[in-house]
Design an enzyme around this catalytic site. Structure first.
Site: not given
Length: 460
Positions: A175, A76, A151
């Protein structure tokens, strides 16, 4: 027989590279082809084919016997890497390349793996749609018109599409688990503090954690060992010896019919396989959860984010970063803390000193009183919804707020600090549905052993 590289999990990929079935360079080249093929998903934020092929060969030659020898991993874009920028998905950091790798990246490198790409994400990790006004919306591989969750949406989408076998996300309130559920992969949130949190664009040091995503439980177990240093065996678990708590209240309220059907089918399967299912109730915990969740996030982000910038991006001021936020939901959340409405310290102190100990006590008592190995529930109350519905989504005919609805079931575990794993339910049609198992803090390897048994049962 030629290998289907797109379908190999991380364990099988490392084995194939190690036994010479495919070279590290060949695997990396095929991965680059897959990244190009799925570029429309916007799952990958930074990628350099030449770097990946070169690094794969070097990583394998340097660590041929290591756990991740030659394996490219997607991370990420809020996890610091020195070979790619780390933007947190926000404008002010788009060209920001840190001087040092995050602690978890160092662990990956030491195990013979490397970061092959950075994954797109919800701006500053402050949301669950991954509809980012700065870098564009990430799309769900199962239906590109739908959100992938967030996310860590780019990581989940890249794995679900077969670009990467496994990757890293971060999880503050769900997330890793939410995008895993919506994309049909596995997402793991470890016990808070189990992995090194250094060098990650933060929201809340109390709640944040890095977490792995993958397509098999054995891959999650492999990454957990690498990231934690815990090499304890994943024991073989018989479901006949397992007791699962089913918290019907709150967790099962107002479910989308597709979620309710898929999860109930798996509960029936687990019961038929011999698992003992016990109805449990966390009713006293919810006022404490509400008094903890947002107060901690809002109070800490206004301190942790400036501290990250000062250490890792000193040329970017907090004011510049805030001014560059383009996603309306994120701008609203951060903006709410800039004036007189900012979270007071008294609420924050009460969250840590009163409400978290109370939550942990109630949570532990439910486990102890019922002899639980884990609790089980739908990861999210609804599957993926169309891109663009950042404020409200439709659930059973009503418009409900997007963010609190999607995090409803994942939030509590984040606040108690428990390990949780979302597994994809087998579904005959429609969008993916996740089923989550949460254990007691510190029981990560036991939870992974249980997850492996559940995975095996669901595959039969």
């Amino acid at each position: 027989m030629s290998l289907d590289l797109e379908c190999l999990d991380a364990v099988a990929t490392v084995a194939a590279i190690r036994d010479g079935s495919v070279s590290a360079a060949e695997y990396a080249e095929a991965l680059a082809d897959r990244a190009a093929k799925h570029s429309d998903l916007n799952a990958v934020q930074s990628f350099d084919e030449e770097h990946v092929v070169r690094t794969a060969t070097k990583a394998f030659e340097t660590h041929p016997g290591a756990a991740l020898a030659g394996l490219p991993v997607v991370a990420k874009d809020n996890i610091n890497t020195t070979n790619y920028p780390t933007s947190g998905g926000t404008k002010a950091l788009l060209d920001h390349t840190p001087a040092t790798d995050a602690g978890v990246v160092q662990r990956i490198n030491q195990a013979g793996g490397f970061i092959g790409a950075k994954a797109a994400m919800h701006e500053l990790a402050f949301g669950i749609t991954s509809n980012n006004a700065v870098t564009g919306a990430v799309r769900n591989p199962n239906n590109p018109a739908m959100i992938p969750g967030g996310s860590s949406g780019g990581t989940a989408a890249a794995i679900a599409a077969g670009i990467f076998p496994a990757g890293l996300g971060t999880d503050t309130g769900g997330s890793c688990r939410i995008p895993a559920a919506l994309c049909g992969v596995i997402g793991f949130r470890p016990t808070t503090g189990r992995y090194d949190g250094g060098g990650v664009v933060p929201i809340s040091h109390t709640r944040d954690t890095v977490g792995p995503l993958a397509r098999s439980v054995r891959d999650i177990a492999l990454f957990d060992s690498v990231l934690s240093g815990d090499n304890a065996d994943i024991a073989s678990v018989e479901l006949t010896n397992v007791t699962l708590g089913v918290p019907r209240q709150m967790f099962f309220d107002n479910l989308d019919p597709a979620v309710a059907e898929a999860v109930e089918a798996q509960l029936s399967l687990l019961s038929s396989a011999g698992a003992k299912l016990v109805d449990v109730n966390f009713e006293p915990i919810w006022p404490h959860n509400e008094a903890f969740s947002f107060p901690v996030v809002f109070y800490e982000v206004m301190r942790d984010l400036p501290a990250y910038l000062a250490k890792h991006a000193p040329d970017v001021s907090f004011e510049t970063l805030v001014a560059g936020i383009e996603s309306p939901d994120v701008a609203g959340a951060i903006g709410s803390q800039l004036g007189d409405e900012a979270m007071p310290e008294a609420a924050y102190r009460a969250a840590l000193d009163v409400h978290r100990p109370a939550m942990r006590q109630i949570y532990g008592q439910v486990f102890e009183a019922n002899g639980l190995d884990a609790i089980v529930f739908p990861t999210t109350p609804l599957p993926a919804r169309p891109i663009g519905q950042d404020e409200t989504v439709t659930l059973n005919g009503d418009q409900v707020p997007t963010f609190p609805t999607y995090i409803r079931n994942t939030d509590l575990g984040s606040n108690v600090g428990t390990p949780g794993i979302s597994l994809p339910c087998p579904v005959s049609s429609g969008l993916p549905v996740g089923i989550e198992f949460d254990a007691l803090p510190g029981k990560d390897r036991s939870l992974l052993a249980l997850a492996r048994a559940v995975e095996k049962a669901m595959a039969q």
